[in-house]
Design a protein around this motif. Structure first.
Motif, PDB file in Angstrom:
ATOM      1  N   GLU A 145      -0.880   7.570   2.232  1.00 57.66           N
ATOM      2  CA  GLU A 145      -1.230   6.171   2.448  1.00 57.66           C
ATOM      3  C   GLU A 145      -2.634   6.002   3.018  1.00 57.66           C
ATOM      4  O   GLU A 145      -3.378   5.128   2.548  1.00 57.66           O
ATOM      5  CB  GLU A 145      -0.191   5.513   3.358  1.00 57.66           C
ATOM      6  CG  GLU A 145      -0.338   4.013   3.447  1.00 57.66           C
ATOM      7  CD  GLU A 145       0.781   3.365   4.248  1.00 57.66           C
ATOM      8  OE1 GLU A 145       0.595   2.219   4.683  1.00 57.66           O
ATOM      9  OE2 GLU A 145       1.831   4.014   4.440  1.00 57.66           O
ATOM     10  N   PRO A 146      -3.074   6.825   3.989  1.00 61.42           N
ATOM     11  CA  PRO A 146      -4.452   6.684   4.473  1.00 61.42           C
ATOM     12  C   PRO A 146      -5.491   6.900   3.370  1.00 61.42           C
ATOM     13  O   PRO A 146      -6.514   6.200   3.329  1.00 61.42           O
ATOM     14  CB  PRO A 146      -4.556   7.768   5.557  1.00 61.42           C
ATOM     15  CG  PRO A 146      -3.152   7.952   6.033  1.00 61.42           C
ATOM     16  CD  PRO A 146      -2.301   7.787   4.824  1.00 61.42           C
ATOM     17  N   GLN A 195       0.816  -1.212   0.000  1.00 64.94           N
ATOM     18  CA  GLN A 195       0.000   0.000   0.000  1.00 64.94           C
ATOM     19  C   GLN A 195       0.853   1.268   0.000  1.00 64.94           C
ATOM     20  O   GLN A 195       0.499   2.238  -0.678  1.00 64.94           O
ATOM     21  CB  GLN A 195      -0.978  -0.030   1.173  1.00 64.94           C
ATOM     22  CG  GLN A 195      -2.090  -1.057   0.976  1.00 64.94           C
ATOM     23  CD  GLN A 195      -3.209  -0.942   1.988  1.00 64.94           C
ATOM     24  OE1 GLN A 195      -3.260  -0.016   2.788  1.00 64.94           O
ATOM     25  NE2 GLN A 195      -4.126  -1.902   1.972  1.00 64.94           N
ATOM     26  N   PRO A 196       1.988   1.305   0.711  1.00 66.26           N
ATOM     27  CA  PRO A 196       2.857   2.482   0.572  1.00 66.26           C
ATOM     28  C   PRO A 196       3.353   2.677  -0.863  1.00 66.26           C
ATOM     29  O   PRO A 196       3.465   3.812  -1.333  1.00 66.26           O
ATOM     30  CB  PRO A 196       4.018   2.172   1.529  1.00 66.26           C
ATOM     31  CG  PRO A 196       3.411   1.301   2.577  1.00 66.26           C
ATOM     32  CD  PRO A 196       2.436   0.437   1.834  1.00 66.26           C
ATOM     33  N   GLU A 197       3.634   1.580  -1.576  1.00 67.34           N
ATOM     34  CA  GLU A 197       4.072   1.701  -2.965  1.00 67.34           C
ATOM     35  C   GLU A 197       2.931   2.181  -3.853  1.00 67.34           C
ATOM     36  O   GLU A 197       3.142   3.003  -4.762  1.00 67.34           O
ATOM     37  CB  GLU A 197       4.615   0.361  -3.456  1.00 67.34           C
ATOM     38  CG  GLU A 197       5.957  -0.002  -2.832  1.00 67.34           C
ATOM     39  CD  GLU A 197       6.406  -1.409  -3.180  1.00 67.34           C
ATOM     40  OE1 GLU A 197       7.614  -1.668  -3.093  1.00 67.34           O
ATOM     41  OE2 GLU A 197       5.555  -2.242  -3.533  1.00 67.34           O
ATOM     42  N   LEU A 198       1.717   1.700  -3.613  1.00 59.91           N
ATOM     43  CA  LEU A 198       0.569   2.199  -4.356  1.00 59.91           C
ATOM     44  C   LEU A 198       0.373   3.686  -4.108  1.00 59.91           C
ATOM     45  O   LEU A 198       0.055   4.455  -5.024  1.00 59.91           O
ATOM     46  CB  LEU A 198      -0.697   1.433  -3.956  1.00 59.91           C
ATOM     47  CG  LEU A 198      -0.919   0.061  -4.579  1.00 59.91           C
ATOM     48  CD1 LEU A 198      -2.162  -0.593  -3.986  1.00 59.91           C
ATOM     49  CD2 LEU A 198      -1.053   0.160  -6.094  1.00 59.91           C
ATOM     50  N   ALA A 206      -9.461   4.477  -0.402  1.00 59.78           N
ATOM     51  CA  ALA A 206      -9.904   4.275  -1.782  1.00 59.78           C
ATOM     52  C   ALA A 206      -9.873   2.799  -2.156  1.00 59.78           C
ATOM     53  O   ALA A 206     -10.779   2.293  -2.838  1.00 59.78           O
ATOM     54  CB  ALA A 206      -9.031   5.091  -2.735  1.00 59.78           C
ATOM     55  N   LEU A 207      -8.850   2.082  -1.709  1.00 57.80           N
ATOM     56  CA  LEU A 207      -8.750   0.655  -2.009  1.00 57.80           C
ATOM     57  C   LEU A 207      -9.859  -0.122  -1.310  1.00 57.80           C
ATOM     58  O   LEU A 207     -10.444  -1.053  -1.890  1.00 57.80           O
ATOM     59  CB  LEU A 207      -7.374   0.137  -1.576  1.00 57.80           C
ATOM     60  CG  LEU A 207      -7.027  -1.304  -1.972  1.00 57.80           C
ATOM     61  CD1 LEU A 207      -7.044  -1.460  -3.481  1.00 57.80           C
ATOM     62  CD2 LEU A 207      -5.653  -1.677  -1.415  1.00 57.80           C
ATOM     63  N   ARG A 208     -10.155   0.259  -0.079  1.00 57.45           N
ATOM     64  CA  ARG A 208     -11.243  -0.398   0.645  1.00 57.45           C
ATOM     65  C   ARG A 208     -12.571  -0.202  -0.096  1.00 57.45           C
ATOM     66  O   ARG A 208     -13.374  -1.139  -0.221  1.00 57.45           O
ATOM     67  CB  ARG A 208     -11.335   0.160   2.064  1.00 57.45           C
ATOM     68  CG  ARG A 208     -12.428  -0.497   2.901  1.00 57.45           C
ATOM     69  CD  ARG A 208     -12.294  -0.143   4.378  1.00 57.45           C
ATOM     70  NE  ARG A 208     -12.386   1.296   4.604  1.00 57.45           N
ATOM     71  CZ  ARG A 208     -11.363   2.066   4.970  1.00 57.45           C
ATOM     72  NH1 ARG A 208     -10.161   1.531   5.138  1.00 57.45           N
ATOM     73  NH2 ARG A 208     -11.539   3.356   5.167  1.00 57.45           N
TER      74      ARG A 208
END
Length: 243
Positions: free
Chosen positions: A204-205, A193-196, A210-212
């Motif tokens: 990151e938050p 997630q940090p890389e995304l 957004a991913l959730r």
């Protein structure tokens, strides 16, 4: 792998006879020039999570990816490792240090088992000097990487975090994903997630949120070392909404 000129790929054909992505260096070359390039150096396999090149180190060989994926990262001012790019089979790595003799500009790490062709700087430069079409293809490859980096920056101007993440995932799925079903794709390499967040240019938050949401809406599912896009059309509509 024994470094022989006719080592077999996983599909049973010689690497020299494989279909290479058109955007890669090997995909830009004709058969004669491609085969010549693949006779240079030695064939070397690597395991997952192996650092192939490290930022600021003074090595100057180049690597041609024959199988697998790598991630390219750079050390940011806030002491984080920023994901800059992903490279796939057929791509060339380390050409900047080979061309200008300066330290490595980024760190390259394997995303899974990998096979490369390792070529010394002397062999590489001699090849460029003696084979103009290979030199031209290398120039095209470098320019394409620069254009892609610029396009990446421009596409994110004025977008919220959710749209940025969707664009990143759509790009990764279309470029590096394996087709799965009529409208799905699987990205089978580990991306944190940090890389995304780095790729999306967001916190990151914000990316976690957004991913959730994408998971809750059934657009993507996440697993161990993989991300599956359930609907590429749906993801594209989120990434590039109609004006």
């Amino acid at each position: 792998m024994d470094g022989g000129r006719r080592s077999r790929a996983e599909n049973g054909r010689p690497y020299e006879e494989r279909d290479w992505p058109e955007s890669s260096l090997l995909g830009r070359l004709g058969p004669a020039d491609r085969n010549h390039l693949l006779t240079l150096g030695a064939r070397v396999p690597y395991p997952a999570d192996r650092v192939l090149m490290r930022e600021a180190e003074r090595t100057d060989h180049v690597l041609i990816l024959l199988r697998g994926l790598v991630k390219v990262t750079g050390h940011a001012d806030d002491d984080r490792d920023a994901l800059l790019a992903v490279r796939m089979r057929g791509d060339l790595l380390g050409e900047l240090a080979a061309l200008d003799g300066q330290p490595r500009s980024a760190t390259v790490t394997t995303c899974g088992p990998l096979v490369t062709q390792s070529v010394t700087r002397a062999e590489f430069l001699a090849c460029l000097r003696d084979r103009p079409r290979i030199a031209h293809a290398v120039n095209q490859s470098v320019v394409a990487k620069l254009r892609a980096a610029n396009t990446h920056r421009v596409n994110f101007i004025g977008c919220d975090a959710a749209t940025r993440l969707a664009r990143v995932l759509h790009h990764l799925a279309m470029t590096y994903g394996e087709p799965d079903g009529n409208d799905g794709a699987v990205i089978r390499w580990p991306i944190t997630q940090p890389e995304l967040a780095t790729l999306a240019g967001a916190s990151e938050p914000s990316v976690q949120k957004a991913l959730r949401r994408l998971r809750e809406e059934g657009v993507v599912t996440t697993g161990y070392r993989s991300i599956r896009v359930e609907g590429l059309a749906r993801l594209k509509s989120i990434a590039f909404p109609d004006p």
